[in-house]
Design a protein around this motif. Structure first.
Motif, PDB file in Angstrom:
ATOM      1  N   ALA A  91       0.864  -1.183   0.000  1.00 48.39           N
ATOM      2  CA  ALA A  91       0.000   0.000   0.000  1.00 48.39           C
ATOM      3  C   ALA A  91       0.903   1.236   0.000  1.00 48.39           C
ATOM      4  O   ALA A  91       1.734   1.388   0.883  1.00 48.39           O
ATOM      5  CB  ALA A  91      -0.896   0.005   1.228  1.00 48.39           C
ATOM      6  N   LEU A  92       0.731   2.066  -0.979  1.00 41.79           N
ATOM      7  CA  LEU A  92       1.539   3.271  -1.096  1.00 41.79           C
ATOM      8  C   LEU A  92       0.862   4.403  -0.343  1.00 41.79           C
ATOM      9  O   LEU A  92      -0.295   4.737  -0.607  1.00 41.79           O
ATOM     10  CB  LEU A  92       1.713   3.651  -2.572  1.00 41.79           C
ATOM     11  N   ARG A  93       1.579   4.958   0.626  1.00 38.54           N
ATOM     12  CA  ARG A  93       1.100   6.121   1.371  1.00 38.54           C
ATOM     13  C   ARG A  93       2.260   7.097   1.423  1.00 38.54           C
ATOM     14  O   ARG A  93       3.209   6.900   2.178  1.00 38.54           O
ATOM     15  CB  ARG A  93       0.653   5.715   2.769  1.00 38.54           C
ATOM     16  N   ASP A  94       2.202   8.111   0.594  1.00 34.26           N
ATOM     17  CA  ASP A  94       3.323   9.019   0.446  1.00 34.26           C
ATOM     18  C   ASP A  94       2.824  10.458   0.572  1.00 34.26           C
ATOM     19  O   ASP A  94       2.074  10.935  -0.274  1.00 34.26           O
ATOM     20  CB  ASP A  94       3.981   8.784  -0.917  1.00 34.26           C
ATOM     21  N   GLU A  95       3.242  11.117   1.621  1.00 31.77           N
ATOM     22  CA  GLU A  95       2.830  12.498   1.886  1.00 31.77           C
ATOM     23  C   GLU A  95       3.189  13.425   0.720  1.00 31.77           C
ATOM     24  O   GLU A  95       2.433  14.342   0.382  1.00 31.77           O
ATOM     25  CB  GLU A  95       3.514  12.979   3.165  1.00 31.77           C
ATOM     26  N   LEU A  96       4.331  13.183   0.087  1.00 29.50           N
ATOM     27  CA  LEU A  96       4.746  14.021  -1.039  1.00 29.50           C
ATOM     28  C   LEU A  96       3.742  13.928  -2.194  1.00 29.50           C
ATOM     29  O   LEU A  96       3.436  14.935  -2.838  1.00 29.50           O
ATOM     30  CB  LEU A  96       6.141  13.626  -1.515  1.00 29.50           C
TER      31      LEU A  96
END
Length: 187
Positions: A91-96
């Motif tokens: 699961a991709l969780r990237d603030e950027l």
């Protein structure tokens, strides 16, 4: 995936201290699993209590004593069970990426700066991976290494980490080019 599975996999290379494992995580395992030294030491204690690993004390004269951890038969069984189970997609969780998604309403300069930082970070990480790759190959071709190496898992995961950083570099360069073009167009 639990941290324990990454620790069990790292111990396939042989007995290691917590310090050695932390270095290994930073250098080799970081391309697919991140952990702080504190998390690692807590997990080692739990795994030892559960019988997945065992530790032996090594007395040192000029340094504090150290504990060397190794896999137990139960730890090897646990790792085999883990490798046999289906893998869940990451699961991709990237603030950027959230900031980039909202760039039209936010501070474009700050987002460009964040992308530039990610680009520099990925270039540095790729350079570390390339140095690790050169050490693993030790003058051999990739084919020769893969045909004769005792274990190929570390090399294959390294190649995945390299591919990820190469793609991140290409993506960041494209994003910066688009943002620069848009910034130069009067609105």
């Amino acid at each position: 995936m639990a941290l324990r599975n990454a620790v069990l996999a790292a111990l396939l290379d042989g007995e290691a201290s917590g310090y050695d494992l932390a270095k290994d995580f930073d250098a080799a395992v970081a391309n697919f699993w991140m952990a702080t030294p504190q998390q690692l030491y807590r997990e080692l204690e739990r795994m030892e209590a559960e019988g997945l690993i065992e530790a032996r004390l090594v007395r040192q004269e000029r340094r504090p004593d150290k504990r060397l951890f190794s896999l137990t038969p139960a730890g090897r069984r646990s790792l085999r069970e883990f490798t046999a189970a289906p893998a869940r997609p990451a699961a991709l969780r990237d603030e950027l990426l959230v900031k980039l998604y909202a760039v039209d309403e936010g501070d474009g300069d700050a987002v460009r700066e964040a992308i530039t930082e990610r680009l520099a970070w990925s270039r540095a990480k790729l350079a570390r991976y390339d140095r690790l790759r050169a050490r693993l190959l030790d003058g051999r071709t990739e084919d020769a290494y893969l045909a004769g190496a005792e274990r190929i898992g570390p090399y294959l995961t390294l190649m995945g980490g390299r591919a990820l950083e190469q793609q991140t570099i290409r993506w960041a360069e494209q994003v910066l080019a688009v943002l620069e073009r848009r910034a130069s167009v009067p609105r």
